[in-house]
Write an enzyme that holds these catalytic residues in place. Sequence first.
Site, short mmCIF file in Angstrom:
data_model
loop_
_atom_site.label_atom_id
_atom_site.label_comp_id
_atom_site.label_asym_id
_atom_site.label_seq_id
_atom_site.Cartn_x
_atom_site.Cartn_y
_atom_site.Cartn_z
N GLY A 32 4.86 -1.05 2.84
CA GLY A 32 4.27 0.06 2.60
C GLY A 32 5.07 1.33 2.41
CG HIS A 44 -0.03 -0.20 2.54
ND1 HIS A 44 0.30 1.04 3.21
CD2 HIS A 44 0.14 -0.99 3.18
CE1 HIS A 44 0.81 0.71 4.38
NE2 HIS A 44 0.98 -0.60 4.30
CG ASP A 45 -0.38 4.23 1.39
OD1 ASP A 45 -1.38 4.90 1.13
OD2 ASP A 45 -0.67 3.28 2.37
#
Length: 359
Positions: free
Chosen positions: A223, A205-206
Amino acid sequence: MFEARHRTISHSGVSLHSQPSMNSLLRIRRWPFPSALTSASRRRLSSSTVTCRTEDGSPVESPSFVHPWAVVHPNALIGEGVSIGPFCTVGSTAKLGNGCQLHPGSHVFGDTVIGERCVLMAGAVVGEDLPGRTVLGANNTVGHHSVIGVKCQDLKYKSGEECFLEIGDNNEIREHTSIHRSSKSDNQTVIGHNNLIMGSCHIAHDCNIGNHNIFANNTLLAGHVVVGDYAHTAGAIVVHQFCHIGSFSFVGGGSVVSQDVPKYTMVAGERAELRGLNLEGLRRRGFSVTEIKSLKAAYRKLFMPVAANAMGFEERLAILDQDEELSKVPAVHSMVQSLRDSFLENRRGICKFRQWSGS
């Protein structure tokens, strides 16, 4: 709820709803994939094709092929020249651009936009029925059993919150790769253009990935990792969350990267350490002999000082900034700025380097 079309399809005179003989089953199993079907076969099998529509809802004349054993929601937007193989699923809010190919058993869920001429190999899953959106640009390939644009593996993610993934153009994402959406609505996972992401990689994520990068098999990014352009990772590497991998850098196989990799450099090791400049990568990317020579001189001043004149790293950076010759070279200036950025607040510093002794 998807509207499946239940039809009795005959092949070589055998109804699939009857009890076929072994010879008939063998003939059925040899059906070719839709892209290899003859025009006559396409016309015969595509009589149950969904109506293709533009975003304003108007129908378009399209030669798109949808296999009768695929489940395509009538509200899905299907472009022209799309080929959807057997056992595929296309959700109600999915949008497939012109010329896309969905190989058998691939699936598109949720609010997902797939650009023109993308290919989903068998077993690939793109999107999920979550708030937010997954967007793929044009000419992307999603490998066998890859999972793209699903919920992140972050306990901070709150159910019902929007999450996003955006992928650019001309990326090759190989088999068994996973790429997750963002963990918060005010952020997104981003992958640029022209990247090669080999088998069994993970992008969490991200993450923010630039352009023209090569990730070898089992590259695992936690992340919020940021990767520049033209970076290259060897196989089986792990990158700690919030680390930055600089442009034109190289990460050796089996490395554990827990701090930033400066621009133009090469790191390796169980706890990755600086091992010099990525000279071969710089040559391949067209850096001039003068630029490489200047980067070498700057690297020596920063990371290989003579013991008698050794100073703190910040002092060496300041001296390099004042060097009348090197400070005017754009590549050197870019490397110095990359190093300074790594020591800003909330950054993790750079990978360790061994002090050089002239003795």
